[in-house]
Design a protein around this motif. Structure first.
Motif, mmCIF file in Angstrom:
data_model
loop_
_atom_site.group_PDB
_atom_site.id
_atom_site.type_symbol
_atom_site.label_atom_id
_atom_site.label_comp_id
_atom_site.label_asym_id
_atom_site.label_seq_id
_atom_site.Cartn_x
_atom_site.Cartn_y
_atom_site.Cartn_z
ATOM 1 N N ALA A 87 -6.106 -2.897 9.404
ATOM 2 C CA ALA A 87 -5.303 -1.938 8.645
ATOM 3 C C ALA A 87 -4.976 -2.533 7.292
ATOM 4 O O ALA A 87 -4.653 -3.712 7.185
ATOM 5 C CB ALA A 87 -4.014 -1.595 9.383
ATOM 6 N N ARG A 88 -5.094 -1.713 6.272
ATOM 7 C CA ARG A 88 -4.648 -2.132 4.949
ATOM 8 C C ARG A 88 -4.375 -0.882 4.127
ATOM 9 O O ARG A 88 -4.827 0.214 4.471
ATOM 10 C CB ARG A 88 -5.671 -3.045 4.264
ATOM 11 C CG ARG A 88 -6.912 -2.343 3.790
ATOM 12 C CD ARG A 88 -7.817 -3.312 3.025
ATOM 13 N NE ARG A 88 -8.707 -2.541 2.161
ATOM 14 C CZ ARG A 88 -8.454 -2.270 0.878
ATOM 15 N NH1 ARG A 88 -7.384 -2.756 0.289
ATOM 16 N NH2 ARG A 88 -9.274 -1.524 0.162
ATOM 17 N N GLY A 89 -3.622 -1.040 3.052
ATOM 18 C CA GLY A 89 -3.229 0.139 2.316
ATOM 19 C C GLY A 89 -3.360 -0.015 0.817
ATOM 20 O O GLY A 89 -3.469 -1.128 0.283
ATOM 21 N N THR A 90 -3.366 1.113 0.144
ATOM 22 C CA THR A 90 -3.255 1.173 -1.309
ATOM 23 C C THR A 90 -2.096 2.130 -1.607
ATOM 24 O O THR A 90 -1.455 2.642 -0.688
ATOM 25 C CB THR A 90 -4.544 1.716 -1.966
ATOM 26 O OG1 THR A 90 -4.579 3.141 -1.826
ATOM 27 C CG2 THR A 90 -5.788 1.108 -1.342
ATOM 28 N N GLY A 91 -1.856 2.390 -2.879
ATOM 29 C CA GLY A 91 -0.781 3.311 -3.217
ATOM 30 C C GLY A 91 -1.101 4.767 -2.900
ATOM 31 O O GLY A 91 -0.245 5.638 -3.011
ATOM 32 N N THR B 186 -3.692 4.765 3.533
ATOM 33 C CA THR B 186 -3.683 3.672 4.494
ATOM 34 C C THR B 186 -4.985 3.738 5.287
ATOM 35 O O THR B 186 -5.289 4.758 5.892
ATOM 36 C CB THR B 186 -2.485 3.795 5.458
ATOM 37 O OG1 THR B 186 -1.277 3.850 4.693
ATOM 38 C CG2 THR B 186 -2.432 2.606 6.409
ATOM 39 N N LEU C 164 7.050 3.968 8.955
ATOM 40 C CA LEU C 164 6.402 4.467 10.167
ATOM 41 C C LEU C 164 5.670 3.330 10.870
ATOM 42 O O LEU C 164 4.993 2.518 10.233
ATOM 43 C CB LEU C 164 5.419 5.590 9.832
ATOM 44 C CG LEU C 164 6.039 6.889 9.344
ATOM 45 C CD1 LEU C 164 4.952 7.956 9.187
ATOM 46 C CD2 LEU C 164 7.122 7.381 10.305
ATOM 47 N N PRO D 29 2.968 5.436 -0.295
ATOM 48 C CA PRO D 29 2.843 4.225 0.524
ATOM 49 C C PRO D 29 3.065 2.985 -0.332
ATOM 50 O O PRO D 29 2.496 2.870 -1.418
ATOM 51 C CB PRO D 29 1.409 4.268 1.050
ATOM 52 C CG PRO D 29 0.757 5.471 0.472
ATOM 53 C CD PRO D 29 1.690 6.131 -0.490
ATOM 54 N N ALA E 116 1.280 -1.638 3.800
ATOM 55 C CA ALA E 116 0.663 -1.319 5.088
ATOM 56 C C ALA E 116 0.071 -2.580 5.676
ATOM 57 O O ALA E 116 -0.532 -3.389 4.967
ATOM 58 C CB ALA E 116 -0.427 -0.263 4.918
ATOM 59 N N ARG E 117 0.278 -2.757 6.959
ATOM 60 C CA ARG E 117 -0.392 -3.854 7.657
ATOM 61 C C ARG E 117 -0.432 -3.508 9.138
ATOM 62 O O ARG E 117 0.312 -2.629 9.603
ATOM 63 C CB ARG E 117 0.302 -5.194 7.412
ATOM 64 C CG ARG E 117 1.626 -5.350 8.119
ATOM 65 C CD ARG E 117 2.188 -6.754 7.913
ATOM 66 N NE ARG E 117 3.167 -7.040 8.974
ATOM 67 C CZ ARG E 117 2.874 -7.680 10.098
ATOM 68 N NH1 ARG E 117 1.651 -8.142 10.309
ATOM 69 N NH2 ARG E 117 3.786 -7.865 11.032
ATOM 70 N N GLY E 118 -1.295 -4.180 9.874
ATOM 71 C CA GLY E 118 -1.463 -3.793 11.258
ATOM 72 C C GLY E 118 -1.528 -4.964 12.204
ATOM 73 O O GLY E 118 -1.753 -6.115 11.801
ATOM 74 N N THR F 270 0.215 0.076 13.550
ATOM 75 C CA THR F 270 0.040 -0.001 12.105
ATOM 76 C C THR F 270 1.391 0.277 11.452
ATOM 77 O O THR F 270 1.996 1.318 11.705
ATOM 78 C CB THR F 270 -0.994 1.034 11.619
ATOM 79 O OG1 THR F 270 -2.209 0.834 12.332
ATOM 80 C CG2 THR F 270 -1.236 0.897 10.130
ATOM 81 N N VAL G 42 3.530 1.083 8.204
ATOM 82 C CA VAL G 42 3.391 1.611 6.842
ATOM 83 C C VAL G 42 4.772 1.956 6.300
ATOM 84 O O VAL G 42 5.532 2.694 6.937
ATOM 85 C CB VAL G 42 2.506 2.878 6.783
ATOM 86 C CG1 VAL G 42 2.143 3.184 5.324
ATOM 87 C CG2 VAL G 42 1.254 2.727 7.616
ATOM 88 N N TYR H 81 6.868 3.828 3.346
ATOM 89 C CA TYR H 81 6.735 4.873 2.318
ATOM 90 C C TYR H 81 8.024 4.979 1.515
ATOM 91 O O TYR H 81 9.118 5.035 2.085
ATOM 92 C CB TYR H 81 6.486 6.245 2.965
ATOM 93 C CG TYR H 81 5.163 6.358 3.668
ATOM 94 C CD1 TYR H 81 4.020 6.711 2.972
ATOM 95 C CD2 TYR H 81 5.061 6.113 5.038
ATOM 96 C CE1 TYR H 81 2.798 6.816 3.614
ATOM 97 C CE2 TYR H 81 3.838 6.223 5.683
ATOM 98 C CZ TYR H 81 2.713 6.570 4.973
ATOM 99 O OH TYR H 81 1.506 6.674 5.615
#
Lengths: 198, 198
Positions: free
Chosen positions: A183-187, A190, B156, B180, B183-185, B190, B192, B194
């Protein structure tokens, strides 16, 4: 053996498309907003975009090829993607209507499969060789492969948008066990990869 | 000013609880499975668990305190958490029934607020001082604060479980814009965060 993968973008409330899908608005109201991550921040999600495009063969549902409703199916419709679709590989379209294969520019050929999802997968595996087979969508097709135990990896791209209505990805998918593996995210999104357990 | 935060665990199909919630099964069928990450892999999610417990005051709905239905509200009910609840801070319970504050061991005192969510927030802010105010749940209470523009950060914790039914977090939440920010899992969840935009 190559894997069967599926990349899908969903809203935070679980929709792959907004309400009132039509030929003019194939992703429904506000559905386009889900895909901002693919257009506005391509660099931030470069690995995920590359992952979508690296399969050796694709499978898609009839609606993804031709849109909802009776539509332009029998009128020489050549897909939504112009003369050079982004797949650059064989694409197997699930349908009830037989049609000759349609070769486009850049290596994409649409093959029309009328004898079900397992047949489409066998043909796609044969075409893909050692590379992965990707379920390109739409949601109904993804659910069919997921429910049938024919998918190895589901890659969700979770948009922060709340659509409030439309077509939900996971409704009625039944007893499926998923294990998050990355899992990884950007603005804008996700990215979560799930291994589908058998 | 301190922030208003809200931590909620949801299934991959968007439910905070499974179907058929009851006093015996307050999270509904299979609802407990959503929270495996908090019990089976506490170390992997240590930062997120700490984040849940660091607020200076909490707000919760009546059902989270006393369960659905008429229940044991007027029978000296002291919450689900035993004599030493995990909050260690003032907890403001939204209700229509006046009741004297209930002091528990370890610093948790339940205050019963009958004049609405803004009043509860004002009292919680006063009690929290410089620390954050956390909306502890349930989903309906979280939706109320989110829809009213009174929440700063929604965190979340997305479980890979697919419940197929129950209470959905975001249905009917209306026009809310989320960004967002992290985020990491882990193998079970997961996480996140926000930012809620005004």
């Amino acid at each position: 053996m190559s894997r069967v993968t599926c990349d899908l973008t969903v809203s935070l409330d679980g929709y792959v498309a907004g309400p009132n899908q039509s030929l003019d608005e194939p992703l429904g109201e506000r559905g386009e907003s889900l895909h901002r991550w693919q257009f506005e921040q391509r660099e931030a999600s470069a690995a995920e975009i590359a992952g979508i495009l690296e399969a050796g063969a694709y499978i898609m549902g009839r609606n993804m090829f031709a849109g909802p409703g009776p539509g332009p199916w029998d009128q020489g419709w050549r897909g939504w993607w112009g003369e050079e679709p982004p797949y650059h590989a064989p694409v197997f379209v699930l349908t009830h209507h037989q049609r000759e294969p349609l070769a486009m520019e850049g290596g994409t050929t649409f093959h029309f499969v009328t004898d079900g999802i397992e047949s489409a997968l066998a043909q796609a595996r044969e075409a893909a060789g050692d590379r992965d087979v990707a379920i390109a969508g739409g949601a109904q097709t993804a659910r069919q492969y997921l429910s049938a135990g024919l998918m190895d990896e589901l890659r969700l791209h979770i948009s922060p948008e709340i659509l409030g209505g439309g077509e939900r990805l996971l409704d009625g998918v039944g007893d499926v066990t998923l294990e998050p593996i990355e899992a990884r995210g950007t603005g804008l999104v996700t990215h979560v990869r799930y291994r589908v357990q058998r």
